[in-house]
Design an enzyme around this catalytic site. Structure first.
Site, PDB file in Angstrom:
ATOM      1  N   HIS A  50     -84.969 -25.071 -59.825  1.00 39.82           N
ATOM      2  CA  HIS A  50     -86.175 -24.813 -60.626  1.00 39.82           C
ATOM      3  C   HIS A  50     -86.917 -23.557 -60.156  1.00 39.82           C
ATOM      4  O   HIS A  50     -88.032 -23.633 -59.625  1.00 39.82           O
ATOM      5  CB  HIS A  50     -87.112 -26.039 -60.593  1.00 39.82           C
ATOM      6  N   ARG A  93     -87.035 -27.742 -69.240  1.00 42.84           N
ATOM      7  CA  ARG A  93     -87.365 -28.992 -68.557  1.00 42.84           C
ATOM      8  C   ARG A  93     -86.178 -29.945 -68.709  1.00 42.84           C
ATOM      9  O   ARG A  93     -85.588 -30.038 -69.796  1.00 42.84           O
ATOM     10  CB  ARG A  93     -88.614 -29.652 -69.163  1.00 42.84           C
TER      11      ARG A  93
HETATM   12  P1  NDP Z   1     -94.284 -21.191 -75.361  1.00 42.90           P
HETATM   13  O1  NDP Z   1     -95.249 -22.295 -75.399  1.00 42.90           O
HETATM   14  O2  NDP Z   1     -94.796 -19.787 -75.363  1.00 42.90           O
HETATM   15  O3  NDP Z   1     -93.284 -21.297 -76.608  1.00 42.90           O
HETATM   16  C1  NDP Z   1     -92.670 -22.483 -76.956  1.00 42.90           C
HETATM   17  C2  NDP Z   1     -91.626 -22.233 -78.046  1.00 42.90           C
HETATM   18  O4  NDP Z   1     -90.989 -23.482 -78.359  1.00 42.90           O
HETATM   19  C3  NDP Z   1     -92.251 -21.713 -79.336  1.00 42.90           C
HETATM   20  O5  NDP Z   1     -91.369 -20.834 -79.980  1.00 42.90           O
HETATM   21  C4  NDP Z   1     -92.411 -23.001 -80.153  1.00 42.90           C
HETATM   22  O6  NDP Z   1     -92.396 -22.830 -81.555  1.00 42.90           O
HETATM   23  C5  NDP Z   1     -91.168 -23.759 -79.740  1.00 42.90           C
HETATM   24  N1  NDP Z   1     -91.361 -25.196 -79.973  1.00 42.90           N
HETATM   25  C6  NDP Z   1     -92.259 -26.027 -79.407  1.00 42.90           C
HETATM   26  N2  NDP Z   1     -92.143 -27.282 -79.910  1.00 42.90           N
HETATM   27  C7  NDP Z   1     -91.157 -27.217 -80.831  1.00 42.90           C
HETATM   28  C8  NDP Z   1     -90.573 -28.166 -81.689  1.00 42.90           C
HETATM   29  N3  NDP Z   1     -90.997 -29.435 -81.734  1.00 42.90           N
HETATM   30  N4  NDP Z   1     -89.583 -27.764 -82.512  1.00 42.90           N
HETATM   31  C9  NDP Z   1     -89.166 -26.473 -82.506  1.00 42.90           C
HETATM   32  N5  NDP Z   1     -89.676 -25.512 -81.700  1.00 42.90           N
HETATM   33  C10 NDP Z   1     -90.656 -25.888 -80.872  1.00 42.90           C
HETATM   34  O7  NDP Z   1     -93.342 -21.443 -74.100  1.00 42.90           O
HETATM   35  P2  NDP Z   1     -92.680 -20.372 -73.106  1.00 42.90           P
HETATM   36  O8  NDP Z   1     -91.702 -19.551 -73.852  1.00 42.90           O
HETATM   37  O9  NDP Z   1     -93.714 -19.664 -72.342  1.00 42.90           O
HETATM   38  O10 NDP Z   1     -91.939 -21.342 -72.065  1.00 42.90           O
HETATM   39  C11 NDP Z   1     -91.003 -22.320 -72.468  1.00 42.90           C
HETATM   40  C12 NDP Z   1     -90.843 -23.350 -71.373  1.00 42.90           C
HETATM   41  O11 NDP Z   1     -90.135 -22.806 -70.271  1.00 42.90           O
HETATM   42  C13 NDP Z   1     -92.143 -23.829 -70.723  1.00 42.90           C
HETATM   43  O12 NDP Z   1     -92.800 -24.791 -71.534  1.00 42.90           O
HETATM   44  C14 NDP Z   1     -91.661 -24.417 -69.421  1.00 42.90           C
HETATM   45  O13 NDP Z   1     -91.371 -25.787 -69.573  1.00 42.90           O
HETATM   46  C15 NDP Z   1     -90.365 -23.653 -69.148  1.00 42.90           C
HETATM   47  N6  NDP Z   1     -90.469 -22.833 -67.940  1.00 42.90           N
HETATM   48  C16 NDP Z   1     -89.522 -22.986 -66.951  1.00 42.90           C
HETATM   49  C17 NDP Z   1     -89.557 -22.213 -65.826  1.00 42.90           C
HETATM   50  C18 NDP Z   1     -88.498 -22.309 -64.792  1.00 42.90           C
HETATM   51  O14 NDP Z   1     -88.630 -21.693 -63.725  1.00 42.90           O
HETATM   52  N7  NDP Z   1     -87.426 -23.030 -65.025  1.00 42.90           N
HETATM   53  C19 NDP Z   1     -90.628 -21.224 -65.601  1.00 42.90           C
HETATM   54  C20 NDP Z   1     -91.551 -21.128 -66.704  1.00 42.90           C
HETATM   55  C21 NDP Z   1     -91.465 -21.914 -67.822  1.00 42.90           C
HETATM   56  P3  NDP Z   1     -93.530 -21.945 -82.289  1.00 42.90           P
HETATM   57  O15 NDP Z   1     -93.116 -20.524 -82.008  1.00 42.90           O
HETATM   58  O16 NDP Z   1     -93.389 -22.286 -83.701  1.00 42.90           O
HETATM   59  O17 NDP Z   1     -94.833 -22.326 -81.660  1.00 42.90           O
END
Ligand code: NDP
Length: 322
Positions: free
Chosen positions: A285, A237
């Site tokens: 995007h 994002r």
């Molecule tokens: P998930 O929700 O499965 O995983 C999120 C990861 O980020 C986890 O490893 C989590 O840690 C970590 N995280 C969250 N908050 C923090 C923090 N404060 N500090 C450190 N680590 C943190 O997300 P996805 O992998 O499925 O997707 C990631 C993002 O990709 C989506 O939220 C979306 O915004 C974006 N996206 C973009 C697309 C595009 O076309 N450009 C398409 C699809 C998604 P933990 O493992 O400890 O929970």
């Protein structure tokens, strides 16, 4: 389970409502119908009895969308990022929210990240510029092992991408909130480790969800911790990054190059300086999208779980924001 749908047994009550300005209703309807032939599937514009709606499959519906759906039992976010959903005022209390968790979506994202990372690792932007000058500009390729790639976010999409990157022989560092283990990836967790990961990343890939904790996480100071000339890839994002600071650092060469799929304001305004920077590749995007044929299986499985009175799988935690 990827790459196909199959009818599932069970008879969910009520109807499912679909809303997305980006996705084709008939394609989703057909994919879901193949899994759940008895489920009524309506486009939002066809709903006459909101109380009969038990399931919602939606991407960025208009404000007030959920207001009259008083018998909702499950909200399915038609995508992986739930940042546009969790803060809404019209979300009914105690209705579970899930997101698309689909191996095909993770594969598509990993493909984009691999392409962008290898493009930077092989210095393709530099050769593209040399080509435009008509120059045979030999630069000896670096060994993949000597190139350190930091992956911020090791969730459904991030972990898959990190795995694929280490398969290329690159040195991969990962960062998440809670400790993770991914074979071949040096995993770090928690805020204390973030600056260390950034400082060791020749290529930094942002794959975090947008939450109150991650909004603006990559401000100027953090971006300056990147090794000089590092590349940045943002597929998560735009608001995770201070875009003005990033642009300034791209201009002065501290950030050598960037591949950007997401921006603070989308579409990226026509007068944004990023459009005209030679060291920036912009895509609108689309790094990954939900794929009906494979995602329908997961969605149908969750609908049947909820119909049986069980909790859905891959529920998001609105208080955490992802
Ligand atoms: P998930 O929700 O499965 O995983 C999120 C990861 O980020 C986890 O490893 C989590 O840690 C970590 N995280 C969250 N908050 C923090 C923090 N404060 N500090 C450190 N680590 C943190 O997300 P996805 O992998 O499925 O997707 C990631 C993002 O990709 C989506 O939220 C979306 O915004 C974006 N996206 C973009 C697309 C595009 O076309 N450009 C398409 C699809 C998604 P933990 O493992 O400890 O929970």
């Amino acid at each position: 389970m990827s790459g196909g749908t199959q009818a599932m047994t069970g008879h969910p009550s009520g109807a499912l409502v679909f809303y997305s300005a980006f996705d084709d209703f008939d394609t989703w309807k057909n994919a879901l119908h193949a899994c759940l032939p008895s489920l009524r599937i309506l486009h939002a514009s066809e709903v006459t009895d909101p109380a009969g709606i038990h399931y919602a499959l939606a991407w960025k519906p208009p404000a007030g969308f959920f207001d009259s759906m008083r018998n909702l039992r499950l909200i399915i976010n038609l995508g992986a990022g739930v940042d546009a959903l969790v803060g809404r005022k019209d979300l009914p209390a105690n209705v579970p929210i899930t997101r698309i968790t689909d191996p095909d979506m993770a594969r598509m994202m990993a493909g984009y990240v691999l392409f962008a990372t290898l493009r930077h690792a092989r210095e393709i932007p530099w050769f593209e510029q040399a080509q435009r000058r008509g120059e045979w500009a030999y630069r000896h390729p670096r060994s993949p092992r000597d190139i350190r790639v930091g992956v911020l976010g090791l969730g459904e999409l991030g972990a898959h991408a990190a795995h694929e990157l280490q398969r290329q022989g690159l040195t991969v560092l990962g960062w998440s909130r809670s400790p993770r283990e991914i074979p071949g990836v040096r995993c770090h967790a928690g805020m204390d480790a973030l600056d260390t990961v950034i400082a060791q990343s020749d290529i930094l890939v942002i794959m975090l969800p947008l939450t109150p904790q991650t909004h603006g996480l990559l401000g100027r100071e953090r971006l300056e911790r990147l090794p000089r000339g590092a590349s940045l890839i943002n597929v998560a994002r735009g608001a995770l990054v201070d875009q003005a600071a990033m642009t300034a650092l791209l201009r002065d060469g501290h950030i050598g190059a960037a591949t950007l799929d997401v921006f603070t304001h989308e579409p990226l305004p026509a007068d944004d300086p990023l459009w005209r920077m030679e060291n920036v590749l912009i895509t609108p995007h689309l790094a990954s999208v939900a794929i009906p044929a494979s995602a329908a299986t997961q969605i149908a499985g969750n609908i049947l779980r909820v119909a049986r009175g069980e909790a859905p799988l891959h529920e998001i935690d609105p208080s955490r924001g992802y």
